[in-house]
Design a protein around this motif. Structure first.
Motif, PDB file in Angstrom:
ATOM      1  N   ASP A  57     -17.984  79.775 -41.662  1.00 16.58           N
ATOM      2  CA  ASP A  57     -17.864  79.307 -43.040  1.00 16.58           C
ATOM      3  C   ASP A  57     -16.484  78.687 -43.232  1.00 16.58           C
ATOM      4  OD1 ASP A  57     -17.850  78.831 -45.729  1.00 16.58           O
ATOM      5  OD2 ASP A  57     -18.114  80.943 -46.334  1.00 16.58           O
ATOM      6  N   THR A  59     -15.304  77.126 -45.669  1.00 17.47           N
ATOM      7  CA  THR A  59     -14.709  77.277 -46.989  1.00 17.47           C
ATOM      8  C   THR A  59     -13.752  78.470 -47.003  1.00 17.47           C
ATOM      9  OG1 THR A  59     -16.479  78.711 -47.849  1.00 17.47           O
ATOM     10  CG2 THR A  59     -16.766  76.321 -48.088  1.00 17.47           C
ATOM     11  N   ARG A  60     -13.814  79.275 -45.940  1.00 14.90           N
ATOM     12  CA  ARG A  60     -12.898  80.413 -45.763  1.00 14.90           C
ATOM     13  C   ARG A  60     -12.209  80.224 -44.410  1.00 14.90           C
ATOM     14  NH1 ARG A  60     -16.511  85.522 -46.084  1.00 14.90           N
ATOM     15  NH2 ARG A  60     -14.487  86.573 -46.222  1.00 14.90           N
ATOM     16  N   THR A  89     -16.860  67.838 -46.430  1.00 12.71           N
ATOM     17  CA  THR A  89     -17.688  67.936 -47.625  1.00 12.71           C
ATOM     18  C   THR A  89     -16.984  67.175 -48.746  1.00 12.71           C
ATOM     19  OG1 THR A  89     -18.879  69.492 -49.071  1.00 12.71           O
ATOM     20  CG2 THR A  89     -16.608  70.056 -48.516  1.00 12.71           C
ATOM     21  N   ARG A 104     -11.405  73.237 -54.724  1.00 18.25           N
ATOM     22  CA  ARG A 104     -10.991  74.206 -53.691  1.00 18.25           C
ATOM     23  C   ARG A 104     -11.881  74.096 -52.461  1.00 18.25           C
ATOM     24  NH1 ARG A 104      -9.942  77.788 -58.089  1.00 18.25           N
ATOM     25  NH2 ARG A 104     -12.057  78.634 -57.907  1.00 18.25           N
ATOM     26  N   ARG A 105     -13.181  73.961 -52.680  1.00 18.37           N
ATOM     27  CA  ARG A 105     -14.108  73.869 -51.552  1.00 18.37           C
ATOM     28  C   ARG A 105     -13.816  72.631 -50.709  1.00 18.37           C
ATOM     29  NH1 ARG A 105     -19.131  75.409 -49.751  1.00 18.37           N
ATOM     30  NH2 ARG A 105     -20.381  73.773 -48.768  1.00 18.37           N
ATOM     31  N   THR A 106     -13.620  71.487 -51.372  1.00 18.75           N
ATOM     32  CA  THR A 106     -13.347  70.247 -50.649  1.00 18.75           C
ATOM     33  C   THR A 106     -12.050  70.355 -49.845  1.00 18.75           C
ATOM     34  OG1 THR A 106     -14.525  68.913 -52.286  1.00 18.75           O
ATOM     35  CG2 THR A 106     -12.917  67.778 -50.909  1.00 18.75           C
ATOM     36  N   ALA A 108     -10.543  73.082 -48.848  1.00 21.01           N
ATOM     37  CA  ALA A 108     -10.649  74.110 -47.812  1.00 21.01           C
ATOM     38  C   ALA A 108     -11.318  73.566 -46.556  1.00 21.01           C
ATOM     39  CB  ALA A 108     -11.426  75.316 -48.341  1.00 21.01           C
ATOM     40  N   VAL A 109     -12.468  72.921 -46.745  1.00 17.15           N
ATOM     41  CA  VAL A 109     -13.238  72.429 -45.598  1.00 17.15           C
ATOM     42  C   VAL A 109     -12.557  71.240 -44.927  1.00 17.15           C
ATOM     43  CG1 VAL A 109     -15.435  71.400 -44.872  1.00 17.15           C
ATOM     44  CG2 VAL A 109     -15.416  73.274 -46.528  1.00 17.15           C
TER      45      VAL A 109
END
Length: 239
Positions: A57, A59-60, A89, A104-106, A108-109
């Motif tokens: 994952d 995102t982490r 992403t 945050r998701r963008t 992070a990845v």
């Protein structure tokens, strides 16, 4: 599958469930011992060989790094000849409509995970003179309605430049910015390219251009529409 007994070099590709990552993995299947991250079910359904599948994952980032290092250790892989950090992403739309979670998701990845993975995998690359490849996007220069995505890729570009200097003489770093690719990512991001889609490169075509950039040792490559057209003229076939 232990690294010391395998005659093949080892290549790690993130985001290999679909699109460019999957197309590149297919090109390298048989030539490399593959370590692939992505959705395990999708990877196994679409690329059936002796690849090592590592669901992670991104995102982490810290958890993803720990998961990947554990998998490499269990497989006895202490050298990596190619590392392609390709997973990405993004969200298409009004930047004022993006909430903090999307941003945050963008980041992070697309940025935090590649930075963390690059640092964690350095020793395995250094052990065999391997090459790190960062997959950005032509959007890194700024793109309307892709604010966070463009920002994350611009950050990755700056990271690649800095890392190239820091690792000079030990591990080469390639920064590759592909142009638009005909994948499911646009739909997931909420973008309908309509008629422009016919100008997008197929994942297979872009994978061929990315591979060429890697194998010729290019430090930086922007593979936009011009490069796609030139490649088509040289090699024929569809985009």
């Amino acid at each position: 599958m232990r690294n010391e007994t395998s005659e093949r070099p080892v290549a790690l590709v993130t985001g290999a469930s679909a699109g460019l990552g999957l197309a590149l993995a297919r090109r390298w299947s048989g030539r490399y011992q593959l370590v692939l991250t992505g959705r395990r079910d999708a990877l196994e359904d679409r690329l059936a060989d002796d690849a090592i599948y590592v669901p992670a994952d991104l995102t982490r980032p810290q958890t993803a790094v720990a998961t990947l290092l554990q998998a490499l250790g269990e497989a006895g892989i202490d050298r990596l000849h190619r590392v392609v950090l390709n997973a990405g992403t993004g969200r298409h739309g009004d930047p004022f409509a993006e909430d903090a979670g999307d941003i945050r998701r963008t980041l992070a990845v697309n940025l935090a995970a590649p930075v963390s993975l690059a640092h964690a995998l350095f020793s395995r690359l250094d052990a065999c003179g391997g090459r790190l490849v960062l997959i950005g996007s032509v959007a890194h220069g700024g793109s309307a309605l892709l604010a966070s995505y463009a920002a994350s890729k611009a950050g990755l570009d700056a990271f690649g430049r800095a890392l190239r200097e820091e690792w000079r003489g030990r591990v080469p770093v390639s920064m590759i910015h592909p142009g638009p690719i005909a994948t499911e990512m646009h739909a997931k991001a909420g973008f309908d390219p309509k008629g422009m889609r016919r100008f997008f490169a197929s994942p297979e075509r872009m994978a061929a251009m990315v591979e060429a950039a890697i194998e010729t040792g290019r430090d930086r490559a922007i593979l936009g529409l011009g490069g796609t057209l030139a490649h088509r003229l040289r090699h024929g076939g569809r985009f």
